[in-house]
Design a protein around this motif. Structure first.
Motif, PDB file in Angstrom:
ATOM      1  N   ASP A  84       0.794  -1.059  -0.138  1.00 17.86           N
ATOM      2  CA  ASP A  84       0.116  -0.127  -0.070  1.00 17.86           C
ATOM      3  C   ASP A  84       0.818   1.245   0.039  1.00 17.86           C
ATOM      4  O   ASP A  84       0.523   2.358  -0.491  1.00 17.86           O
ATOM      5  N   ILE A  85       2.222   1.298   0.682  1.00 15.16           N
ATOM      6  CA  ILE A  85       2.701   2.382   0.796  1.00 15.16           C
ATOM      7  C   ILE A  85       3.509   2.720  -0.680  1.00 15.16           C
ATOM      8  O   ILE A  85       3.627   3.705  -1.038  1.00 15.16           O
ATOM      9  N   ARG A  86       3.861   1.607  -1.304  1.00 16.28           N
ATOM     10  CA  ARG A  86       4.486   1.844  -2.448  1.00 16.28           C
ATOM     11  C   ARG A  86       3.591   2.374  -3.446  1.00 16.28           C
ATOM     12  O   ARG A  86       3.760   3.186  -4.371  1.00 16.28           O
ATOM     13  N   LYS A  87       2.338   1.864  -3.305  1.00 11.58           N
ATOM     14  CA  LYS A  87       1.404   2.329  -4.248  1.00 11.58           C
ATOM     15  C   LYS A  87       0.994   3.782  -4.075  1.00 11.58           C
ATOM     16  O   LYS A  87       0.835   4.488  -5.123  1.00 11.58           O
ATOM     17  N   LEU A  88       0.760   4.130  -2.862  1.00 10.83           N
ATOM     18  CA  LEU A  88       0.322   5.418  -2.486  1.00 10.83           C
ATOM     19  C   LEU A  88       1.458   6.265  -2.841  1.00 10.83           C
ATOM     20  O   LEU A  88       1.161   7.628  -3.463  1.00 10.83           O
ATOM     21  N   GLU A  89       2.941   5.896  -2.756  1.00 15.25           N
ATOM     22  CA  GLU A  89       3.878   6.921  -2.894  1.00 15.25           C
ATOM     23  C   GLU A  89       3.859   7.055  -4.295  1.00 15.25           C
ATOM     24  O   GLU A  89       4.226   8.177  -5.004  1.00 15.25           O
ATOM     25  N   HIS A  90       3.521   5.982  -5.334  1.00 19.99           N
ATOM     26  CA  HIS A  90       3.525   6.058  -6.901  1.00 19.99           C
ATOM     27  C   HIS A  90       2.493   7.280  -7.164  1.00 19.99           C
ATOM     28  O   HIS A  90       2.761   8.005  -8.000  1.00 19.99           O
ATOM     29  N   ASN A 113      -0.613  12.428   4.362  1.00 20.41           N
ATOM     30  CA  ASN A 113      -1.156  11.807   5.750  1.00 20.41           C
ATOM     31  C   ASN A 113      -1.459  10.528   5.837  1.00 20.41           C
ATOM     32  O   ASN A 113      -1.114   9.887   6.780  1.00 20.41           O
ATOM     33  N   GLU A 114      -2.217  10.067   4.689  1.00 17.54           N
ATOM     34  CA  GLU A 114      -2.314   8.764   4.771  1.00 17.54           C
ATOM     35  C   GLU A 114      -1.283   8.008   4.716  1.00 17.54           C
ATOM     36  O   GLU A 114      -1.020   6.810   5.353  1.00 17.54           O
ATOM     37  N   LEU A 115      -0.298   8.508   3.775  1.00 19.41           N
ATOM     38  CA  LEU A 115       1.165   7.776   3.559  1.00 19.41           C
ATOM     39  C   LEU A 115       1.689   7.576   5.081  1.00 19.41           C
ATOM     40  O   LEU A 115       2.312   6.472   5.423  1.00 19.41           O
ATOM     41  N   GLU A 116       2.027   8.485   5.697  1.00 21.81           N
ATOM     42  CA  GLU A 116       2.515   8.772   7.080  1.00 21.81           C
ATOM     43  C   GLU A 116       1.771   7.673   8.116  1.00 21.81           C
ATOM     44  O   GLU A 116       2.507   7.007   8.788  1.00 21.81           O
ATOM     45  N   ASN A 117       0.592   7.434   7.966  1.00 23.70           N
ATOM     46  CA  ASN A 117      -0.186   6.472   9.022  1.00 23.70           C
ATOM     47  C   ASN A 117       0.152   5.027   8.317  1.00 23.70           C
ATOM     48  O   ASN A 117       0.543   3.991   9.330  1.00 23.70           O
ATOM     49  N   LEU A 118       0.155   4.780   7.139  1.00 16.99           N
ATOM     50  CA  LEU A 118       0.554   3.439   6.712  1.00 16.99           C
ATOM     51  C   LEU A 118       2.210   3.040   7.028  1.00 16.99           C
ATOM     52  O   LEU A 118       2.396   2.197   7.484  1.00 16.99           O
ATOM     53  N   ALA A 170       3.521   4.302   9.630  1.00 21.08           N
ATOM     54  CA  ALA A 170       3.678   4.135  11.128  1.00 21.08           C
ATOM     55  C   ALA A 170       3.018   2.809  11.541  1.00 21.08           C
ATOM     56  O   ALA A 170       3.648   2.015  12.242  1.00 21.08           O
ATOM     57  N   ASP A 171       2.052   2.343  10.694  1.00 23.25           N
ATOM     58  CA  ASP A 171       1.634   1.099  10.970  1.00 23.25           C
ATOM     59  C   ASP A 171       2.670  -0.001  10.545  1.00 23.25           C
ATOM     60  O   ASP A 171       2.958  -1.047  11.406  1.00 23.25           O
ATOM     61  N   ALA A 172       3.593   0.186   9.447  1.00 20.38           N
ATOM     62  CA  ALA A 172       4.536  -0.747   8.956  1.00 20.38           C
ATOM     63  C   ALA A 172       5.610  -0.632   9.956  1.00 20.38           C
ATOM     64  O   ALA A 172       6.180  -1.905  10.408  1.00 20.38           O
ATOM     65  N   LYS A 173       6.012   0.229  10.574  1.00 17.93           N
ATOM     66  CA  LYS A 173       6.859   0.467  11.814  1.00 17.93           C
ATOM     67  C   LYS A 173       6.435  -0.293  12.994  1.00 17.93           C
ATOM     68  O   LYS A 173       7.304  -1.033  13.601  1.00 17.93           O
ATOM     69  N   ALA A 174       5.283  -0.111  13.287  1.00 14.16           N
ATOM     70  CA  ALA A 174       4.831  -0.810  14.581  1.00 14.16           C
ATOM     71  C   ALA A 174       4.881  -2.411  14.258  1.00 14.16           C
ATOM     72  O   ALA A 174       5.265  -3.202  14.834  1.00 14.16           O
ATOM     73  N   GLU A 175       4.520  -2.830  12.922  1.00 14.20           N
ATOM     74  CA  GLU A 175       4.626  -4.231  12.522  1.00 14.20           C
ATOM     75  C   GLU A 175       6.147  -4.832  12.450  1.00 14.20           C
ATOM     76  O   GLU A 175       6.345  -5.835  13.067  1.00 14.20           O
ATOM     77  N   GLU A 176       6.907  -3.937  11.987  1.00 14.27           N
ATOM     78  CA  GLU A 176       8.448  -4.366  12.218  1.00 14.27           C
ATOM     79  C   GLU A 176       8.800  -4.465  13.663  1.00 14.27           C
ATOM     80  O   GLU A 176       9.626  -5.420  13.985  1.00 14.27           O
ATOM     81  N   ILE A 177       8.348  -3.625  14.386  1.00 10.13           N
ATOM     82  CA  ILE A 177       8.886  -3.732  15.987  1.00 10.13           C
ATOM     83  C   ILE A 177       8.033  -4.928  16.398  1.00 10.13           C
ATOM     84  O   ILE A 177       9.103  -5.608  17.240  1.00 10.13           O
ATOM     85  N   VAL A 189      10.970  16.233  -7.885  1.00  9.67           N
ATOM     86  CA  VAL A 189      10.080  15.895  -6.812  1.00  9.67           C
ATOM     87  C   VAL A 189      11.207  15.396  -5.704  1.00  9.67           C
ATOM     88  O   VAL A 189      12.031  14.495  -6.101  1.00  9.67           O
ATOM     89  N   THR A 190      11.051  15.775  -4.491  1.00 12.10           N
ATOM     90  CA  THR A 190      12.023  15.583  -3.311  1.00 12.10           C
ATOM     91  C   THR A 190      11.320  15.437  -1.940  1.00 12.10           C
ATOM     92  O   THR A 190       9.920  15.392  -1.975  1.00 12.10           O
ATOM     93  N   LYS A 191      11.726  14.975  -1.049  1.00 14.35           N
ATOM     94  CA  LYS A 191      10.959  14.829   0.426  1.00 14.35           C
ATOM     95  C   LYS A 191      12.097  15.952   1.354  1.00 14.35           C
ATOM     96  O   LYS A 191      13.187  16.067   1.378  1.00 14.35           O
ATOM     97  N   ARG A 192      11.205  16.286   2.251  1.00 18.60           N
ATOM     98  CA  ARG A 192      11.816  17.172   3.260  1.00 18.60           C
ATOM     99  C   ARG A 192      10.867  16.889   4.463  1.00 18.60           C
ATOM    100  O   ARG A 192       9.617  16.955   4.631  1.00 18.60           O
ATOM    101  N   ALA A 193      11.600  16.523   5.540  1.00 19.50           N
ATOM    102  CA  ALA A 193      10.758  16.391   6.789  1.00 19.50           C
ATOM    103  C   ALA A 193       9.972  15.171   6.660  1.00 19.50           C
ATOM    104  O   ALA A 193       8.490  15.189   7.229  1.00 19.50           O
ATOM    105  N   GLY A 194      10.314  14.210   5.795  1.00 24.12           N
ATOM    106  CA  GLY A 194       9.453  12.943   5.428  1.00 24.12           C
ATOM    107  C   GLY A 194       8.306  13.213   4.488  1.00 24.12           C
ATOM    108  O   GLY A 194       7.400  12.490   4.582  1.00 24.12           O
ATOM    109  N   ARG A 195       7.918  14.533   3.957  1.00 18.15           N
ATOM    110  CA  ARG A 195       7.027  14.884   2.974  1.00 18.15           C
ATOM    111  C   ARG A 195       7.326  15.264   1.879  1.00 18.15           C
ATOM    112  O   ARG A 195       8.417  15.703   1.544  1.00 18.15           O
ATOM    113  N   TRP A 196       6.511  14.838   0.865  1.00 14.90           N
ATOM    114  CA  TRP A 196       6.680  15.174  -0.447  1.00 14.90           C
ATOM    115  C   TRP A 196       6.478  16.534  -0.979  1.00 14.90           C
ATOM    116  O   TRP A 196       5.689  17.188  -0.599  1.00 14.90           O
TER     117      TRP A 196
END
Length: 788
Positions: free
Chosen positions: A158-164, A233-238, A240-247, A188-195
């Motif tokens: 989902d993250i890859r799809k949303l980033e695309h 915002n939706e991407l950040e939520n995803l 965060a969920d992925a990070k929680a799953e990794e932990i 296109v670039t990122k700053r502070a984790g935002r596109w």
């Protein structure tokens, strides 16, 4: 106990450092550097045995395979704490260790003759459950894999799809006329984790969105357009969920390792041990090292010993000149050896080689020496080598030597090896000689093995006349005035100080003046020793040449003996072939006579029988001569054979199959081709792999077989003409063998073969009667014929 100082003086630590360079882990390197002499013989022989098993499988082309691995000791200690979580990089460090544990254990289990390695890896499993979980979850770089869980895989998808989609949205926005005119650049670039997109600073208010950063030049503002804020915002939520799953995944893996921490630690410890042993085995192979024999009788014997660090230095420098080997023995009748010779002649290297090789042996390591070398199981190595002058301790060179010797005298005993360099130097020669002689005497009383070097003539003389002590010297070339670095026991050497000084550039007139000051007696004494050494070298050369000639004579003798044996064997073979050929001729003649029986019928039957028997007797005589040249025959026990066994039948000259055994009559029936042959048990031997001729029957197999009777003839499956051609010679041989009757097996079938056989027997001059077999004998399928 062998002190750390002693090991440093003998440069044991340098050798270990060189070996540690081959290790695949810092833990293995540390383990190699920490190797120390062992106190128990069993520990020594066990380590030597493990190293030899590793070398053996390596020489068979199946070496142990290692990969670089991490030090897991601290990680295992950390993960034992309840709730502790290792990161992905730390967990990935367990994979190569457990993978090697699994592969090496299988490799060792598949090998033959590896009892020590098998015992070492008995409980090593590679923890397959943990290994599978780790390999599924993390890679070698410490990244958590999508395969770690379905939830993580879906989130990342989902993250890859949303980033695309965000990327495509931004690209569309940048192409719009209302925005493109305000862009500083198109990317296109990122700053502070935002596109974000780059907008000119003077136009940042023209592009609706949130400013997340400004370039260092202050000319570019990085703005997140309002059109993608919800998507971001939706991407950040995803994320965060992925990070929680990794932990959660890391916590679960850490828990799995925690539950079996002891098993993992054991696997890791064994891998470190195997890596350590493999490094020693590799160096041992490189320098042809051999495991020494451990001696409990206090005797040392080093044969063709080489200093390992000197060999290593030569190999690094690519020097073609080999290290001169050292052979030394001490401990039988003598326990003290004093080595003399020129400066820079190798005396110190000699005693350092002895000490270092003893340290290696006690540490369970192969040594660069012949496999016949023996080393004593000593508890102490007491060393006084080198200039230990100390300004801080106010000790001169002589004072430091005396302090060491006092310690040696205090601790030296039968479990000690003593190494002293430059005994008696650093003070007045007369006083130094007197003190040194008394010290050697006391050390000899203690039972210690002593190797010492000196330049003092008084010590040489004392050693020469004292029981239990021996002189030795480093050889010196009298012609080139150069050291040869070879140790010679039984005779003292000279210092050759003046010759060495001349080599190093001291003018001749100074050398001549020094010789005059030495005194005529000293010069004459040195000349006498030099002359004796020259004669000794000459006699050794003559002896060596004599030994060489002796070996050549022995070689010629062996070669001639071998040639004579070959000639005798060829002679026997020729005679055997000749006799066999004669037997074949006689057999052919016999067969021709048998064929004439049909024509002679009843004409002088007794005379014919006598002629045939005469030929048979001649055949037996030839066979007896053949037996004299054949291979020795070993009869086998009849009770060890059974029906169906393959045995060698001496009369037949080839192997046959046992079909029946008559223990009471002492006879055995065997099947040879289509014939059943009845022979004596004494004529049966172990199978030799010699098969019967390919033909169903030939002239040789229809003979009397050297007294064996042919009582049964198998004709089933043959044509009538073929069967009858075999029947007549069969009957003739049976008559000559004195059989009362024979059995002819022709089967029933259509009855044609049985009819032809019985018509042939009707009116036959040798046949008295014939009948069909009883039911238990074979019924109509056989015919039993009795002779006159």
């Amino acid at each position: 106990m062998i002190t750390k100082t002693t090991m440093e003086i003998l440069e044991f630590h340098k050798l270990l450092e060189e070996i540690s360079r081959l290790a695949h882990s810092e833990a293995s390197r540390t383990a190699i550097r920490d190797i120390c002499p062992l106190s128990e013989e069993q520990e020594i022989t066990s380590r030597l045995g493990l190293i030899q098993e590793i070398r053996r499988i390596s020489s068979q082309g199946k070496p142990l395979r290692f990969m670089v691995f991490s030090d897991l000791h601290d990680l295992i200690k950390r993960v034992r704490t309840e709730g502790a979580v290792l990161d992905a990089v730390e967990l990935s460090g367990f994979i190569p260790v457990l993978s090697m544990a699994r592969e090496l254990t299988l490799h060792i289990t598949d090998g033959d003759g590896l009892p020590l390695l098998s015992q070492l890896t008995t409980d090593v499993t590679g923890c397959p459950g943990i290994l599978d979980a780790l390999e599924k979850s993390v890679d070698s770089a410490g990244n958590i894999l999508d395969s770690a869980s379905h939830i993580l895989a879906d989130l990342r998808k989902d993250i890859r799809k949303l980033e695309h989609n965000i990327g495509k949205k931004l690209e569309t926005l940048m192409r719009e006329q209302a925005i493109s005119v305000f862009l500083q650049d198109v990317f296109v670039t990122k700053r502070a984790g935002r596109w974000v997109i780059p907008v000119r600073m003077d136009a940042k208010g023209e592009v609706p969105g949130v400013v997340h950063d400004v370039s260092k030049s202050g000319e570019t503002a990085f703005i997140e357009p309002l059109g993608i804020i919800n998507m971001s915002n939706e991407l950040e939520n995803l994320i965060a969920d992925a990070k929680a799953e990794e932990i959660r995944i890391l916590r679960g893996l850490s828990s799995v390792v925690r539950e079996r921490a002891d098993e993992v630690l054991h696997n890791y410890t064994v891998i470190v041990s195997l890596d350590t042993l493999n490094c020693i085995a590799t160096v041992a192979d490189r320098f042809s090292m051999q495991p020494p024999l451990i001696s409990r009788n206090g005797r040392i014997s080093l044969v063709d010993a080489r200093h390992p660090l000197l060999s290593l230095a030569f190999s690094k420098a690519a020097m073609k000149k080999p290290v001169v080997p050292l052979t030394v023995r001490l401990g039988d009748d003598s326990r003290v050896m004093v080595i003399t010779g020129s400066n820079a002649g190798g005396k110190t290297i000699a005693i350092k080689t002895i000490g270092l090789l003893l340290l290696m042996s006690l540490a369970g390591m192969p040594i660069p020496a012949d496999s016949s070398s023996r080393v004593p199981l000593v508890k102490r190595i007491l060393v006084d080598i080198g200039d230990e002058q100390s300004i801080e301790s106010s000790l001169s060179t002589f004072s430091a030597h005396v302090a060491h010797i006092a310690e040696i005298l205090e601790k030296g005993d039968a479990d000690s090896l003593v190494l002293i360099d430059e005994l008696g130097t650093g003070t007045d020669p007369d006083e130094g000689t007197a003190l040194s002689c008394v010290v050697l005497k006391e050390m000899h009383k203690s039972g210690a093995l002593v190797f010492a070097t000196t330049h003092l003539n008084g010590i040489k003389s004392f050693v020469h006349v004292t029981d239990g002590m021996m002189n030795a010297s480093m050889e010196f070339d009298q012609d080139s005035h150069a050291p040869l670095y070879r140790l010679r026991t039984g005779e003292p050497g000279q210092s050759h100080a003046l010759e060495v000084a001349r080599q190093y550039g001291i003018p001749d007139h100074i050398i001549c003046s020094a010789q005059e000051m030495m005194g005529r007696v000293k010069v004459e004494f040195d000349s006498l020793i030099a002359d004796l050494q020259r004669k000794r070298i000459h006699y050794e050369a003559v002896l060596e040449e004599t030994e060489l000639r002796k070996k050549e004579i022995e070689t010629d003798k062996t070669r001639l003996t071998h040639m004579l044996t070959e000639v005798e064997e060829k002679k026997k073979k020729v005679l055997a072939d000749a006799h066999k050929e004669a037997l074949e001729i006689i057999t052919d003649a016999k067969v021709m006579l048998h064929r004439e029986l049909d024509d002679l019928k009843r004409k002088d039957k007794e005379a014919l029988r006598r002629s045939i028997k005469n030929i048979e007797m001649q055949g037996r005589q030839v066979s007896e001569k053949i037996d004299e040249h054949e291979e020795p025959f070993e009869q086998i026990d009849a009770h060890t054979i059974s029906k169906g066994d393959t045995v060698y039948v001496r009369p037949l000259g080839h192997d046959a199959t046992v079909t029946d055994i008559n223990f009471q009559g002492g006879r055995v029936k065997v099947r040879s081709g289509v014939l059943d042959v009845d022979v004596k048990i004494s004529e049966i031997g172990a199978a030799r792999g010699k098969h019967a001729p390919n033909q169903a029957v030939n002239r040789g197999t229809l003979g009397s077989v050297d007294g064996a009777a042919l009582s049964r003839l198998h004709l089933i499956g043959m044509r009538v003409d073929e069967a009858l051609s075999m029947l007549e010679p069969f009957l003739n041989h049976a008559v000559l063998a004195g059989l009362p009757e024979v059995t002819i097996i022709h089967g029933m079938g259509k009855g044609l073969l049985a009819k032809a056989v019985r018509e042939h027997l009707t009116g036959h001059p040798l046949i008295k009667t014939f009948r069909s077999g009883q039911q238990e004998e074979g019924g109509e399928g056989i015919t039993i014929a009795r002779f006159n």
